[in-house]
Each structure stands twice: as C-alpha cells, then as structure tokens.
Design a protein around this motif. Structure first.
Motif, short mmCIF file in Angstrom:
data_model
loop_
_atom_site.label_atom_id
_atom_site.label_comp_id
_atom_site.label_asym_id
_atom_site.label_seq_id
_atom_site.Cartn_x
_atom_site.Cartn_y
_atom_site.Cartn_z
N ILE A 105 0.82 -1.21 0.00
CA ILE A 105 0.00 0.00 0.00
C ILE A 105 0.86 1.26 0.00
O ILE A 105 0.54 2.25 -0.64
CB ILE A 105 -0.94 -0.01 1.22
N ARG A 106 1.99 1.20 0.72
CA ARG A 106 2.84 2.40 0.79
C ARG A 106 3.33 2.83 -0.59
O ARG A 106 3.42 4.01 -0.89
CB ARG A 106 4.03 2.15 1.72
N ASP A 107 3.66 1.82 -1.44
CA ASP A 107 4.11 2.14 -2.80
C ASP A 107 3.02 2.86 -3.58
O ASP A 107 3.27 3.86 -4.25
CB ASP A 107 4.49 0.85 -3.55
N SER A 108 1.81 2.32 -3.51
CA SER A 108 0.73 2.92 -4.29
C SER A 108 0.38 4.30 -3.74
O SER A 108 0.07 5.21 -4.49
CB SER A 108 -0.50 2.01 -4.29
N GLU A 109 0.46 4.46 -2.41
CA GLU A 109 0.17 5.78 -1.84
C GLU A 109 1.22 6.80 -2.27
O GLU A 109 0.92 7.97 -2.51
CB GLU A 109 0.08 5.69 -0.31
N ARG A 110 2.47 6.34 -2.35
CA ARG A 110 3.52 7.25 -2.79
C ARG A 110 3.24 7.73 -4.21
O ARG A 110 3.53 8.87 -4.58
CB ARG A 110 4.88 6.55 -2.73
N ALA A 111 2.66 6.85 -5.03
CA ALA A 111 2.33 7.23 -6.40
C ALA A 111 1.08 8.12 -6.45
O ALA A 111 0.76 8.67 -7.50
CB ALA A 111 2.13 5.98 -7.25
N GLY A 112 0.36 8.23 -5.34
CA GLY A 112 -0.81 9.08 -5.29
C GLY A 112 -2.13 8.33 -5.40
O GLY A 112 -3.17 8.91 -5.69
N ILE A 113 -2.08 7.03 -5.17
CA ILE A 113 -3.33 6.24 -5.21
C ILE A 113 -3.72 5.92 -3.77
O ILE A 113 -2.94 5.32 -3.04
CB ILE A 113 -3.13 4.93 -5.99
N VAL A 114 -4.91 6.34 -3.35
CA VAL A 114 -5.34 6.08 -1.98
C VAL A 114 -6.69 5.37 -2.03
O VAL A 114 -7.58 5.77 -2.78
CB VAL A 114 -5.48 7.39 -1.16
N ILE A 115 -6.79 4.31 -1.27
CA ILE A 115 -8.05 3.56 -1.23
C ILE A 115 -8.72 3.74 0.13
O ILE A 115 -8.05 3.73 1.16
CB ILE A 115 -7.80 2.07 -1.54
N ILE A 116 -10.00 4.00 0.11
CA ILE A 116 -10.78 4.09 1.35
C ILE A 116 -11.73 2.90 1.38
O ILE A 116 -12.59 2.75 0.52
CB ILE A 116 -11.57 5.41 1.43
N HIS A 117 -11.50 2.05 2.35
CA HIS A 117 -12.27 0.81 2.38
C HIS A 117 -13.64 1.03 2.98
O HIS A 117 -13.89 2.03 3.65
CB HIS A 117 -11.52 -0.25 3.19
N GLN A 118 -14.49 0.05 2.73
CA GLN A 118 -15.86 0.10 3.24
C GLN A 118 -15.86 0.19 4.76
O GLN A 118 -16.56 1.01 5.34
CB GLN A 118 -16.54 -1.19 2.80
N GLU A 119 -15.03 -0.66 5.39
CA GLU A 119 -14.88 -0.55 6.84
C GLU A 119 -13.82 0.52 7.07
O GLU A 119 -12.67 0.36 6.68
CB GLU A 119 -14.42 -1.87 7.46
N LEU A 120 -14.22 1.60 7.71
CA LEU A 120 -13.30 2.72 7.87
C LEU A 120 -12.14 2.34 8.77
O LEU A 120 -12.31 1.60 9.74
CB LEU A 120 -14.06 3.92 8.46
N ALA A 121 -10.96 2.85 8.43
CA ALA A 121 -9.75 2.51 9.18
C ALA A 121 -9.35 3.67 10.06
O ALA A 121 -8.29 4.24 9.90
CB ALA A 121 -8.63 2.13 8.21
N LEU A 122 -10.25 4.05 10.98
CA LEU A 122 -9.95 5.17 11.88
C LEU A 122 -9.76 4.64 13.29
O LEU A 122 -10.29 3.60 13.66
CB LEU A 122 -11.11 6.18 11.86
N SER A 123 -9.00 5.38 14.05
CA SER A 123 -8.79 5.01 15.44
C SER A 123 -9.76 5.84 16.28
O SER A 123 -9.59 7.05 16.41
CB SER A 123 -7.34 5.32 15.81
N PRO A 124 -10.79 5.21 16.84
CA PRO A 124 -11.92 5.96 17.40
C PRO A 124 -11.55 6.90 18.54
O PRO A 124 -12.17 7.95 18.69
CB PRO A 124 -12.88 4.87 17.88
N GLN A 125 -10.56 6.56 19.36
CA GLN A 125 -10.26 7.41 20.52
C GLN A 125 -9.34 8.58 20.16
O GLN A 125 -9.16 9.48 20.96
CB GLN A 125 -9.63 6.58 21.64
N LEU A 126 -8.75 8.56 18.98
CA LEU A 126 -7.88 9.66 18.58
C LEU A 126 -8.72 10.78 17.97
O LEU A 126 -9.83 10.57 17.50
CB LEU A 126 -6.84 9.18 17.57
N SER A 127 -8.17 11.96 17.97
CA SER A 127 -8.91 13.11 17.45
C SER A 127 -8.96 13.06 15.92
O SER A 127 -8.26 12.29 15.28
CB SER A 127 -8.22 14.41 17.88
#
Lengths: 422, 516
Positions: free
Chosen positions: B80-102
């Motif tokens: 994923i890091r390679d594709s993100e470096r190229a500017g491709i970002v995927i947002i999955h159906q299940e969100l990848a957020l950390s609920p207790q962080l701001s």
C-alpha cells in the motif's frame, strides 16, 4: 464429534469445484487418493510423529509398559484441567486461576480428611462443591459483572494461592486415606486373573476385555454416526479414510491397553479420564449447552441476539472449571499423598497450552475436547521423552515453548490461507 | 472507450488474479480518464474489491498477472505504501480510523506533522482544519472520531487521503453506511474533488448515485470486464447498468404482491428509549405503531432517527436503557424483558449488521440456521442432529441459498446468501412478527429480488412484517404501509398508494408533511 469441523466444510466445498487443474484447497494434502484436512487432523499426525521420534531417541523406552503408565498418571490432572479449559477457551475466555484452585481444593480435602477425619466420600463431595463455589465466584464477576476473565482469574490466582497458604501455613498435610491414593495412583484389581500373551508375557484379562469393549464401542458408535449422517445426505469421510481412522484409533487403544495390562492393569485415573473425555465430548458436540458455547465464542453479539442466555452459559462453564479443578486438586494431592502450599503452580499454563496446541482458536469458537487432550499428551510425551534421554529442564521448557508457538502459528497460517480465497 | 487520444491516468490491462481454487479476476481491463469519476459496478463476488486491492498494492506485484500503467508509468506496487507514494489512496468500506484519537490525529496517522520525531501540534491541528474545510467537515479538529457520525467519519477518511496528496482516490462502497443526506453531501464532495483535478474511482451498489455522479461506468461480472459505459449525455439508465451486471434485463425490481391483511399482531404504544451512552437523551420518543398479520409495514427514517434502536429495544431490550411503553401481542399486553422472551412471544429481528449481530461466520450454515431455534430441535438438551440437518437442508433449497451443502462455512457466502441464512434462522423460530432491518443491504440486484419474494411469502403465511430500510424505492416497492421516523418520533403513517419519495422524505427530515 461434531463441533466446528472444517473437514466437513471443506469436503462440502469440494463438491462444487469440478474444474481440472485447480483442486488445490488450502490446508489439505492428498495421500494416495485420500484427502486429509491438515487443520483438523494435523494435531493427531503431529502427535504420532512426536511419539515415533521419542521412541527412536529413547530406544523404545518411551513405550515400555511402566513408562506409559507413568505418563498417564503423572499428567492426569493437567488433562482433566485441559477439558475444563477448552470449554472456557471455546467461549472466548481464559482461566489463569486453575493452578491455585487445584492447591486450595487439595488443601481443603486434606483438612477435611486428615485433620477432621471426615469419611473420604463426604470430604470429596464437599471439596467438589467448594470447587464449584470457587468457579461460581469467578463466573459471577466475569458473566454478570462483566470483568474480563483474564483479570478475574488473575486475581483468583493470587486469592486462592493466598487462601492455600493461610490454610496450610508452610507445611503440607497428609497422609491421605487409601481410597484417595488408589484413585490417584492405583490400578484396577485383576478381577479375572492373568492371561498369557505369548512373547509379551502375562497380562491382565480384565484390562484387555475393557480395551476390546472400548474399541468395539468406538467403532460401533462412529459407524452409526457415519451411517446416519450419510443417510441424510451430509458429507462424510470416504470409506478408506474412515477405515484408516478407525484402525488407527483401535490400534492406539489396544496398544495402550496391552501395555498397561502387562504392567499393573488400568490406572484408575485413566478410567476417570476416559469417562470425562467421553462425557465432555458429547456435551460439547451433541448438546444444546455445548452448541451455545461454540455460538458464544464464534460471535458473542450474534449469540445474544439469538436469545442465547450468554451470562448463564459463561457462569456455568466457570463453575464446571472449578469442579474439575477440585477433581484435579484431590488427585494431585492424593498422588503426592499430601496437600502442599505450592501444589498446582503453573498448571494453568499447561492446561492453556494443551488447549491451544490441541487446535483451539485464540479468538474462541473453535476447539475440541479430544484436541485439548491430544495437546496435553503431546506436551506430556515431550516432557517424559526428554527426561528419559536426560535433557536438562531448561531445554524441555524451550522445546515446549517452541511447540506451543509452532502449533498456534500453524493454525493462524492455515486460517489465513483459507481466508485469502476471495 | 480505449481511444488512444484520450488522456488516461490509469490503465489496467490483462489483470488476472487467482486464489487457491478461485479465479477472482480474469483478463480484466480498466481505463480511467484523468479527472473523471469512474464507477465500478458488479454483483457481489464480481471481483470489484479484488481489482481495487490489486491496484492499491494490497495484492502486491507478482501476485497477479497483467499490467498497471499509472500516469504513463508502469507500476509494480509491492504494498500500500508504494501505491500511496504514487498518489493512489483507497478508502475501504470498513473505515480505518482510530476511534479514541482526534480528527486531526486520524488525518495525519502514519503521516504525522512532526519535527525531529516530536509532533508539531499547532501544524497538525492547523493543517487538519484546512483539510476539513476542503471536505466540508465542520467540527473541531481535536474532537475524538468516536464522537462524530459515520458520515463525518467518511469525510475524515477523505481528508486523510487529501493530506497524502492523492491523485487517484478509490472509494469502496462509500455511501453504504450513510443516510441520503450524508450520501448527497459526499457525492457533492466528489464533484468538488473532480474540479480540483482529483480522479475518483467508486465502487457502489447504489445505482442512482452512480448515474448521478459518474462520468464512466465499468461493469464487472464473474471476474471479467463486461463493458465500460460513457455516462455523458445521460442516456445510460440504472436498468441499463443492471442489465450489464446480471447479464439480462430486469423488467421489474419488485415481485408483484397482493396482500391479504388480517388481525393485529403487534402493537407498540408510547415507546420511549434512552441512550445507554448519553444519559438523558431520548433515542426513541413516545413511538406507537401497529403491525397486522399478512401486512408488510415499512419504517423509514434517516440514519440516526432511531429505527434500529426502536427495533432492538422492542426485541427484548437488546438496546437502550430506561425503556418505557407498552407492547401488545395479538391484542394482549405482554412483558418482554429479554431476547429469549421476545422469541418466545413470536418476535424475530433480523439485524442490519449480519456479520456483527446475525451470524457466527466461522460456523456452517446448519448450525447458524439452528442458532435461535435450537431448543425446538432438541430433546432433553440433546440436539437431534438428523432433524437439524433436514431442516437446514430444507431452508437451503426453499431459500435458494447458493452453497454446495449446509456444511459450508457461512463466512464464505456472498452477502445475499448470508442474508438468506439469517432469514432461515428466524423463520425456524416460527415468528408471528418479523422485523427486518435493512434486509437487502450490501446485496446484489438479483438476490434482492429473491429476498423480496421471500418477504412476500412470509407475509402470505400470515406473519406481520416490519421492514426498516434506508432505500425509499425499496419501501415503496415492497410495503403496504409506511411509518416515518424522525429524531425518535413517529412522524407519519402513509398507505402505499399515497406514498411518494418526496412525501416520505419530508416526513423523515422535517417531521411534517410537505407544504402544498
């Protein structure tokens, strides 16, 4: 029995895939036309390989009659604990307190039988009830108060060790009545006398008959199950695989019984253990209560929303664990002929390791009583075999640790391979 | 479509990906023009998500066959890091957020604004606020993500993607968990991003949204590319896309149904439920409704209106605290305090969240079907395995659950087939009242029709059905009568022939009829 059986599931999936060239399914190997599910039968294959390895390393000493008897008697209490532990782990919990509960129930039995001179059956009954109360205490905090089992039983580990020390002080209490010692350490009488087995020498006829009965019972029960399942169209093992499994099982039982009959007949703890394994296998696989345990471990929320009384089930499996710990406590004390303050230390770890080596899943929902017993026996054979070849205890510990890690890693690996399909 | 003169930011060609025993993708081609919104449609299991995992490096180079050309360069992403470096970002159906962080911390998670390893909080919160403004998220950057709704969390994900200087944004089912209002906002945001020159690929089941927002649509079926449709001109209809997805034209999305409505089965009066997490907040406020035998009743409401909370609190108080109100079953008052009570009184609740509340995914069809009604298949605590098998096998056939047998593991079934298992499980308890919460969420079009047919059949057997749905066309096509819920209050009750999307939407959003 029929708990979570990936073998059936995989066999079922196989029916649809007909394309040549891609019948590879994860975690399965093909041996001469027989397809085996590695995840469910891997543990038994590993057990066989470990026995073979140590038989060679010990020049056959591992399988000598007396040594087999020793393995069983020395590990019976951990195996009994493993039965209770697997149910708890299937439900997605853990119990760290069993070692301390073994100690405190052993101490209680000693006080009742030795200090107070109660008749042993009454004392045993009181001890088992006390074990149940210990389990109820922990089950209450876990199920009804909602404290994680890890914390409650960690506290229990300290509490019940402290209670043991309070009761016993620094010394042990003994000796135990003969009946208790016989249960822990003794053998069935030669009710029917001996019979010659040619080059193997004399052997106890009663033990042999029990063994034959056990084999006949196992084959008959398994055949009936298989036939009735096939009768309503459920996928079953093909006949050669079924025959192979039955032959292996029968050979194992007969070998065990013959060796034991040549030594001193059947250890009483083996009889007890066999009854417990059979009973709890049926409980886990065939009863509504057993199904509830798997449902809770598999998906707690779905279990709640299906009307399963989750708190009740969790409460009772901890009560059950307490009673089994008391059984193990009495047997352990009886074997040493005294209840000691350090009894049972690290038994919880052995029981937990047995369950996980035996195929339980860390997330819960998966596991079998027979698997936990096999896991416990794997560790027992490693212990025994390595001490026979004179390995120092640190090396035994090292190997046991590696085996536990490898077993769980294998489980995770097969699961991941199965999971990536899609 | 693959005109050489058009400027393509992405070309995937000849993509083939096999898993043990399954060929998920076969010679798939995907060409995305620079700066467009490109939708990928297909039934569940068609290979949409796998294709996106190949693109984003989740399945690394070497794991698949074929070629990816991004912005003129051949790409061999190892992760994923390679594709993100190229500017491709995927947002999955299940969100990848950390609920207790701001919000701010989540936006820069793994990409922290720091100096020599020390977080620069000023810069973090300042830049977060700027990104939040771009996505139209009006919140304080230091608010924990757990305290904002799913719709806003989705925006946090997009802000996070923007912080990585995204050039191709992939959204997997971005509106599946959103209500209509949040969905509309999200689609507006995508249009805005398009103006900024960011290319978007969206995977969506909601074809009305696809036709509304997409410039092109690629249809996948059974792991192959079927066609790429140019949406310019607006002559491509939802039905046209569906025809490509299922390989046939669907004349009618709802099976015809002539209800025969009988006696009252369930009546709820003055039902009030308080939030278990926010003391004093009424999630359901004095709701009353009546269900009759043979009738399919809809419950419409935006996300957060209290639909699921109403249903679950009625179903044995599985949700909420300080619940008050009266329940009448067949005209008699009943006390239902646990899920078991509810089942014994003939209630069933098929959850909106199959994977979390509905199924034991690691177990097989048979044992999932029997999970709620096991007592009926047992004698003195012993399960009658033969009977259980017979029953499960019966449902597999009558519900058309596509699996080789009832020993198939439920986690490997498609969404539609999982839903059929959930329905089987509840039908086995022989309920008089079935509450179906989002019965077709995440299910492909063909299976939806089957589910509707099953629902009609259940009503015809004399059961009362309550259908909760976010999709108004579904309620209009299926239900005989529709209640609307707004902020915990029942705001309307509309018979089928008088119901329109507009009228329901007014009742759901404003709690009142539209001015005439």
């Amino acid at each position: 029995m029929s708990s979570i059986t990936p073998a059936e599931a995989a066999a079922g999936t196989g029916a649809g895939a007909g394309e040549p060239g891609e019948p590879r399914r994860p975690g399965r190997v093909s041996l001469g036309g027989l397809s085996l599910n590695l995840r469910s039968s891997g543990i038994y294959i590993a057990f066989a390989l470990i026995i073979a390895l140590f038989s060679v390393l010990t020049d056959g000493a591992l399988l000598q009659p007396q040594n087999i008897s020793n393995i069983i008697v020395q590990n019976s209490y951990v195996l009994i604990l493993a039965i209770g532990m697997i149910l708890i782990i299937i439900a997605g919990h853990i119990d760290l307190s069993v070692g301390s509960v073994v100690a405190v129930t052993g101490a209680l039995a000693a006080v009742l039988m030795v200090d107070m001179g109660l008749p042993w059956p009454a004392a045993l009954a009181v001890t088992l009830v006390a074990g149940g109360l210990v389990g109820a205490w922990q089950g209450f905090w876990i199920a009804y108060f909602g404290i994680p089992a890890f914390i409650v039983t960690l506290a229990g580990m300290l509490l019940f060790r402290a209670l043991t020390l309070t009761v016993l002080g620094n010394q042990g209490i003994g000796p135990f009545p003969d009946a208790v010692r016989t249960l822990a350490n003794g053998f069935t009488d030669g009710y029917l006398g001996n019979v010659g087995l040619g080059p193997l020498g004399g052997a106890d006829l009663f033990s042999l008959l029990v063994g034959l009965l056990a084999v006949a019972g196992m084959v008959a029960a398994q055949w009936r199950t298989r036939r009735s399942r096939a009768g309503y169209g459920q996928a079953v093992d093909p006949v050669p695989l079924f025959a192979l499994r039955m032959t292996a099982g029968a050979a194992l039982i007969l070998f065990l019984v013959v060796q034991l009959a040549r030594f001193k007949n059947l250890p009483w703890v083996l009889v007890l253990l066999a009854a417990l394994v059979l009973g709890y296998s049926l409980l886990a696989g065939r009863t509504v209560f057993g199904r509830r345990i798997y449902a809770i471990g598999g998906n707690l929320h779905a279990a709640v929303m299906s009307g399963i009384k989750v708190k009740q089930v969790v409460f009772w499996i901890f009560v059950n664990m307490g009673v089994l710990s008391a059984v193990a406590g009495v047997i352990f004390a009886g074997r040493l002929n005294q209840a000691g303050p350090t009894a049972g230390s690290s038994f919880e770890l052995d029981a937990i390791a047995a369950a996980f080596i035996g195929g339980a899943a860390v997330q819960g929902g998966v596991g079998k009583v027979a698997g936990a017993i096999t896991g416990g026996l794997i560790m027992a054979v490693i212990n025994n075999g390595m001490s026979l070849i004179g390995s120092p205890s640190e090396r035994v510990m090292l190997v046991k640790g590696a085996v536990l890690l490898a077993a769980v890693a294998f489980d995770v690996w097969t699961k991941r391979r199965a999971g990536t399909a899609r | 479509m693959t005109d050489q003169t058009t400027d393509h930011i992405l070309r995937m060609s000849g993509i083939t990906k096999t898993f043990p025993g399954v060929r998920a993708l076969q010679d798939v081609t995907l060409s995305v023009r620079r700066g467009e919104i490109h939708a990928i449609c297909g039934e569940n299991g068609a290979g949409k998500s796998t294709l996106m995992k190949v693109l984003s490096g989740v399945h690394p180079h070497g794991d698949y066959e074929g070629e990816i050309v991004f912005d003129g360069a051949r790409c061999e992403f190892g992760g994923i890091r390679d594709s993100e470096r190229a500017g491709i970002v995927i947002i999955h159906q299940e969100l990848a957020l950390s609920p207790q962080l701001s919000i701010a911390e989540n936006i820069f998670l793994g990409n922290e604004r720091s100096r020599r390893g020390i977080i620069d909080w000023n810069r973090t919160n300042h830049e977060a606020a700027e990104l939040m403004r771009r996505v139209g998220l009006r919140e304080n950057p230091v608010t924990p993500v757990a305290d904002i709704g799913v719709g806003k969390q989705q925006l946090v994900e997009i802000a996070k993607a923007l912080s990585k200087r995204v050039r191709l944004l992939i959204l997997d089912e971005p509106t599946a968990a959103l209500n209509d209002e949040d969905s509309a906002h999200l689609l507006d945001l995508l249009r805005g991003l398009r103006q900024e020159g960011i290319t978007c690929v969206i995977i969506s089941h909601k074809l009305n949204e696809v036709t509304a927002v997409a410039d092109s649509v690629t249809v996948l079926r059974d792991g192959r590319t079927i066609e790429t449709l140019d949406m310019a001109g607006g002559h491509v209809t939802e039905d046209r896309i569906i025809a490509g997805m299922v390989g046939r034209a669907l004349d009618n999305r709802f099976p015809p149904h002539e209800p025969s409505i009988g006696e009252e089965a369930l009546r709820i009066e003055d039902w009030t439920v308080h939030s278990p997490t926010q003391p004093g907040r009424k999630v359901v406020d004095g709701a009353s409704l009546t269900l009759r035998r043979g009738e399919i009743v809809g419950l419409a409401g935006l996300m957060g209106a209290g639909r699921t909370e109403l249903a679950m609190s009625v179903f044995g108080r599985a949700y909420g605290t300080d619940i008050s109100g009266r329940i009448f079953k067949d005209g008699r008052p009943v006390r239902i305090r646990t899920v078991r009570d509810a089942i014994e009184h003939g209630l069933a609740y098929a959850t909106e969240d199959r994977k979390r509340y509905g199924l034991n995914l690691i177990d097989d069809i048979r044992r999932n079907v029997s999970a709620a009604g096991l007592a009926g298949l047992a004698r003195r605590g012993w399960v009658d395995e033969r009977e259980e098998y017979r029953v499960a096998e019966g449902y597999r056939r009558s519900m058309n659950i596509k699996a080789p047998g009832v020993s198939s593991v439920v986690g490997k079934l498609s969404g539609g087939n999982q839903q059929k298992v959930v329905l089987s499980k509840w039908i086995l308890t022989e309920p008089d009242v079935l509450i179906l919460d989002e019965p077709t969420r995440g299910i492909d079009v063909g299976a939806k029709y089957e589910i509707y047919t099953i629902i009609n059949r259940l009503a015809d057997q004399g059961r009362a059905i309550l259908v909760i749905s976010s999709e108004l066309p579904e309620l209009l096509g299926l239900c005989d009568r529709i209640y609307t819920l707004c902020e915990g209050r029942i705001t309307g009750e509309v018979p089928r022939r008088e119901a329109t999307q507009e009228r329901l939407m007014h009742l759901m959003t404003k709690g009142q009829e539209q001015p005439s």
